[in-house]
Design an enzyme around this catalytic site. Structure first.
Site, PDB file in Angstrom:
ATOM      1  N   ASP A  19     -15.137  34.630  38.902  1.00  0.00           N
ATOM      2  CA  ASP A  19     -15.715  34.184  40.406  1.00  0.00           C
ATOM      3  C   ASP A  19     -16.082  35.504  41.279  1.00  0.00           C
ATOM      4  O   ASP A  19     -16.496  35.300  42.246  1.00  0.00           O
ATOM      5  CB  ASP A  19     -14.606  33.483  41.195  1.00  0.00           C
ATOM      6  CG  ASP A  19     -14.326  31.946  40.376  1.00  0.00           C
ATOM      7  OD1 ASP A  19     -15.475  31.331  40.392  1.00  0.00           O
ATOM      8  OD2 ASP A  19     -13.147  31.587  40.498  1.00  0.00           O
TER       9      ASP A  19
HETATM   10  C1  BGC Z   1     -10.173  35.354  43.362  1.00  0.00           C
HETATM   11  C2  BGC Z   1     -10.509  34.521  42.032  1.00  0.00           C
HETATM   12  C3  BGC Z   1     -10.727  33.109  42.481  1.00  0.00           C
HETATM   13  C4  BGC Z   1     -11.783  33.012  43.779  1.00  0.00           C
HETATM   14  C5  BGC Z   1     -11.970  31.813  44.338  1.00  0.00           C
HETATM   15  C6  BGC Z   1     -11.026  35.407  44.345  1.00  0.00           C
HETATM   16  O1  BGC Z   1     -10.613  35.801  45.642  1.00  0.00           O
HETATM   17  O2  BGC Z   1     -10.153  36.495  43.043  1.00  0.00           O
HETATM   18  O3  BGC Z   1      -9.499  34.712  41.250  1.00  0.00           O
HETATM   19  O4  BGC Z   1     -11.129  32.583  41.475  1.00  0.00           O
HETATM   20  O5  BGC Z   1     -11.144  33.745  44.782  1.00  0.00           O
HETATM   21  O6  BGC Z   1     -10.970  31.244  44.965  1.00  0.00           O
HETATM   22  C1  NOJ Z   2      -9.418  31.840  39.270  1.00  0.00           C
HETATM   23  C2  NOJ Z   2     -10.222  30.638  39.031  1.00  0.00           C
HETATM   24  O1  NOJ Z   2      -9.228  29.563  39.438  1.00  0.00           O
HETATM   25  C3  NOJ Z   2     -10.816  30.425  37.856  1.00  0.00           C
HETATM   26  O2  NOJ Z   2     -11.610  29.530  37.649  1.00  0.00           O
HETATM   27  C4  NOJ Z   2     -11.642  31.754  37.601  1.00  0.00           C
HETATM   28  O3  NOJ Z   2     -12.218  31.655  36.254  1.00  0.00           O
HETATM   29  C5  NOJ Z   2     -10.740  33.003  37.578  1.00  0.00           C
HETATM   30  N1  NOJ Z   2     -10.064  32.992  38.836  1.00  0.00           N
HETATM   31  C6  NOJ Z   2     -11.522  34.374  37.415  1.00  0.00           C
HETATM   32  O4  NOJ Z   2     -12.175  34.734  38.633  1.00  0.00           O
END
Ligand code: BGC
Ligand code: NOJ
Length: 816
Positions: free
Chosen positions: A487
């Site tokens: 993400d």
């Molecule tokens: C986090 C991710 C997460 C994303 C969406 C980011 O700040 O590092 O792990 O999936 O937010 O909520």
């Molecule tokens: C947390 C999210 O819930 C997941 O969907 C995502 O793949 C990882 N972060 C990596 O960014």
């Protein structure tokens, strides 16, 4: 260093000192009423939605971190001394202390000066309430007079509002007290049809419902004035902070135990029958009173607690392994399976790190979670799949999240995460393999929840595949859109505004940036699709998907290959990401794992090279980091990944969700030692002995462990709610132990290190029970060479499907 130990027999983790490095939590509830509870009784409860129906108040990021919960106080009425059997909030030094976190319950207790206090907390199956069964024992040789106070603080229902809108909240709180039951009814007069109740089985010496009267001005939960004085004030809350506390006086002969049952629950009334008498403003309690009366009986509590334990025995009994490795057995048989069920219930909503206010259900997350629980609750998995698919867009694209209460796509977060659709195919394929229930493919499912747009679910899968094919970039690789699994790899975002969301900002034309990871994921999904289509007699789609997988494999092997590993992406300018050419972030874990899991590079040496590079560049004793070198500068063109300090989260943290992809890849490449070694590095039970470093719970996975570039290398964060749960479960049970549900049977394909012997598995599959023995001598490696089912030899390693119900089979597999 340990803070407790596993009790595998009782399926509990026993914490033996209260000052764990972080609150070590557990979950209460299975269907609608849920709570989180820490080892010192901190936490909160909610009905269905942790934001919109919060029952009790909890302030995250507090000091101490975990403050506010289901607290009990005991007071010695001779000496005036008081303490909490759960240590918090009084923090009195106790003679002994233990917290037993079990499956759906916690038992927290201690002894202080010969008085033992112990509380069992749980939510009975299919009920909207929690039980606290408190037992107080006098282990002294003289009689004891003890005052008991329970306490909770009510949340004014909407957790965000409760935390922010004080000009209103301080005036709205309302309660009723009747027959010693405290009813929280803020906003019940107007638009709410629900209220909370807090009841106690013992005769009361008094009660309190106003926080300030209970605690006293300028006092905290560690020294409530009411407890100090040993007398409740019978306060009735008007505005401010409604709370609940009952005061019970206990006379205990030497050796005597008394039991007090406390209930906290949620109740709804029909809109037109809210008040009693009608026309009044008094809660109609005729529906709730029988419920309260029932659960205040010790015999009922005992029975429903046994039901809860039996429920878990049933669920976990679907797969049980006996390998001789306690770390493997207790994770597969108990804790990892439990964590998978918790991710099913919670998605990413409420934990020690998720506030219950933020995220809805992730489209990607929910599909992946399914891989870990589909064998335990297939009917609920079916329902979940249909809910998820109903939020899909007509293009095959997806909202990144949907809301659990409304089951609708979340517009605030939007879509355009181009990996999302592929996960639906993987989720459905897992369901089909587990259950054989092809009828799900015919279910009419709408797009974007719009009535009238329904097509069979099968068509949703077709569109998922087509979505990627319609969005290929200059190298024939999938366009990334806002981001893919990562993400934080926001290649079309270029954010220069503080506070702007990396996830929702896409301010560049997204026509160039491509993802090698989605390339691998697509190959996996398209091959699954081909198999599903073929079984359905849709030869055209089967051919289309298989051809697309082959073409994508080519694209990955050319534009996606860097010489020693798979590249990660191409950015907005068409420049490579995750290559020797880059100054930072030369190699990423995701494509190494996912491309090989999809079968890419296994025949031509690429997989071998990529895995060697992972070992050399990314592996650490605490797990495999996400990328290397870590980003030390903010890269406008890469996005959030480069905002994290080195070694944390997506910037070279050990993102535990990705490690099992490498374990599976190692198993597929016939490297059993490496596969199991990586598994053990992040296995929480193995890490128990370094709890002072790991710091999170030793019984569940955390999303992240700080990577080698971080000052706190080895420290875990964000435990419980992560795709890590499902993927590790898949890696160990399906690829290392090799027990895999397939369309045509149960595959027995273990990939075990030389120093392992055989193992036993019992597995329910398609209504039949399989007792499987894998025979292997230590020193031997290799795959299953001979298989017998019910004494009959079978060629290959696929146990055929059962032909009738309730069959049971002995399976013997011989390795070597
Ligand atoms: C986090 C991710 C997460 C994303 C969406 C980011 O700040 O590092 O792990 O999936 O937010 O909520
Ligand atoms: C947390 C999210 O819930 C997941 O969907 C995502 O793949 C990882 N972060 C990596 O960014």
């Amino acid at each position: 260093m340990r803070y407790g130990h596993f009790d595998d027999e009782r399926r509990e983790y026993v914490i033996t000192r209260p000052d764990t490095p972080l609150p070590w939590i557990n979950y209460l509830g299975n269907e609608a009423y849920f709570g989180i509870i820490s080892n010192t009784a901190g936490g909160y409860s909610f009905y269905r939605d942790a934001r919109l129906r919060r029952l009790t108040r909890y302030r995250y990021n507090n000091a101490p971190l975990d403050l506010g919960g289901r607290y009990v106080y005991l007071r010695d009425d001779e000496s005036g001394e008081y303490w909490s059997p759960s240590w918090q909030p009084t923090q009195r030094e106790l003679d002994d202390y233990s917290c037993r976190h079990g499956l759906g319950y916690s038992i927290i207790g201690s002894t202080y000066k010969g008085i033992r206090g112990e509380t069992l907390y749980f939510v009975p199956l299919a009920e909207n309430l929690e039980v606290w069964r408190i037992r107080v024992t006098n282990a002294r040789t003289t009689p004891a007079r003890i005052s008991l106070f329970d306490s909770i603080e009510f949340c004014l229902w909407e957790a965000l509002e409760d935390n922010t809108n004080f000009q209103r909240n301080y005036s709205t709180g309302q309660v009723e007290v009747e027959d010693g039951v405290i009813y929280h009814k803020t906003e019940y007069r107007e638009r709410r049809d629900h209220f909370a109740f807090f009841a106690c089985s013992a005769p009361l010496a008094g009660f309190d419902t106003q926080r300030e009267d209970f605690l006293g001005p300028y006092r905290g939960w560690d020294r409530p004035i009411v407890v100090e004085r040993g007398a409740a004030t019978d306060s009735v809350a008007h505005g401010w902070q409604p709370m609940g506390s009952h005061h019970v006086k206990l006379e205990l002969a030497p050796g005597e135990t008394k039991e007090v049952i406390v209930l906290l629950g949620y109740q709804e009334n029909p809109k037109d029958d809210k008040f009693d008498p009608p026309g009044s403003q008094t809660i109609n309690k005729k529906r709730v009173k029988p419920v309260i009366a029932r659960y205040l009986q010790p015999a009922v509590v005992e029975r429903v607690f046994t039901d809860l334990r039996d429920y878990w025995t049933g669920l976990l009994g679907i797969l049980q392994v006996h390998t001789g490795s306690e770390h493997v057995d207790r994770m597969v048989n108990i804790w990892n399976a439990y964590q998978c069920m918790v991710t099913f219930n919670m998605s990413r909503s409420a934990s020690g790190f998720e506030s219950g206010i933020g995220r809805g259900m992730g489209f990607r997350d929910s599909n992946q979670d399914l891989l870990g629980f589909v064998h335990m609750v297939p009917a609920r998995a079916r329902e979940r799949i249909l809910d998820i698919a109903a939020t899909q867009l007509p293009t095959g694209g997806a909202y990144h999240q949907y809301q659990p209460l409304t089951k609708r796509g979340n517009n605030d977060v939007g879509g355009g995460f181009n990996d999302d659709p592929a996960w639906l195919v993987l989720g459905v394929a897992a369901y089909l393999k587990e259950t054989g229930d092809a009828s799900i493919l015919e279910e009419p499912v709408p797009y974007d929840n719009q009535p009238g747009t329904e097509t069979p679910l099968y068509e949703h899968l077709r569109r998922s595949i087509q979505y990627t094919l319609d969005r290929l970039g200059p190298h024939g690789l999938p366009l990334i859109g806002r981001a893919d699994w990562n993400d934080c790899l926001n290649l079309n975002c270029f954010s220069e505004t503080p506070g702007e969301s990396f996830q929702t900002t896409e301010n560049k034309e997204g026509g160039v940036a491509e993802s090698v990871f989605i390339g691998g994921l697509f190959v996996l999904a398209a091959n699954e699709m081909a198999a599903v289509a073929e079984r359905r007699g849709d030869a055209a789609e089967a051919a289309l998907a298989a051809d697309a997988a082959a073409a994508m494999t080519k694209a990955v092997e050319t534009a996606g290959w860097d010489g020693d590993w798979f590249r990660r992406a191409y950015d907005y300018f068409g420049r490579v990401v995750g290559s020797k050419e880059c100054a930072e972030g030369q190699i990423f874990i995701e494509p190494q794992g996912m491309c090989i899991v999809a079968g890419i590079g296994l025949e031509n040496g690429m997989a071998e090279k990529a895995l060697a590079s992972v070992r050399e560049r990314l592996a650490t004793p605490h797990g495999i980091v996400l990328n290397n070198p870590a980003f030390t500068y903010y890269h406008l063109e890469l996005g959030e990944i480069s905002t994290y300090p080195q070694g944390y989260k997506e910037n070279a943290g050990i993102f535990c969700h990705t490690n099992p992809w490498v374990m599976i890849a190692e198993a597929m490449a016939d490297h059993p030692e490496a596969a199991l070694d990586y598994y053990m590095r992040i296995n929480p039970s193995v890490r128990e002995e370094i709890s002072e470093v790991h710091r999170c719970e030793p019984y569940v996975y955390a999303q992240m462990i700080a990577g080698k570039d971080a000052p706190t290398h080895g420290e875990a964060k964000n435990s419980w709610l992560s795709g890590t749960a499902a993927w590790n479960f898949v890696a160990i049970s399906q690829w290392i132990l090799g027990i895999r549900a397939e369309h045509d049977g149960l595959r027995i394909d273990p990939v075990l290190p030389a120093d392992w012997g055989g193992f036993k598995v019992s597995r329910w599959f398609r209504g039949a029970k399989y007792e499987i023995t894998v025979h292997k001598s230590t020193g031997v490696t290799g795959r299953v060479a001979r298989l017998t089912v019910g004494g009959r030899e079978i060629s290959g390693n696929l146990v055929p499907l059962p032909t009738g119900p309730d069959e049971s089979f002995d399976v013997e597999a011989f390795v070597g």
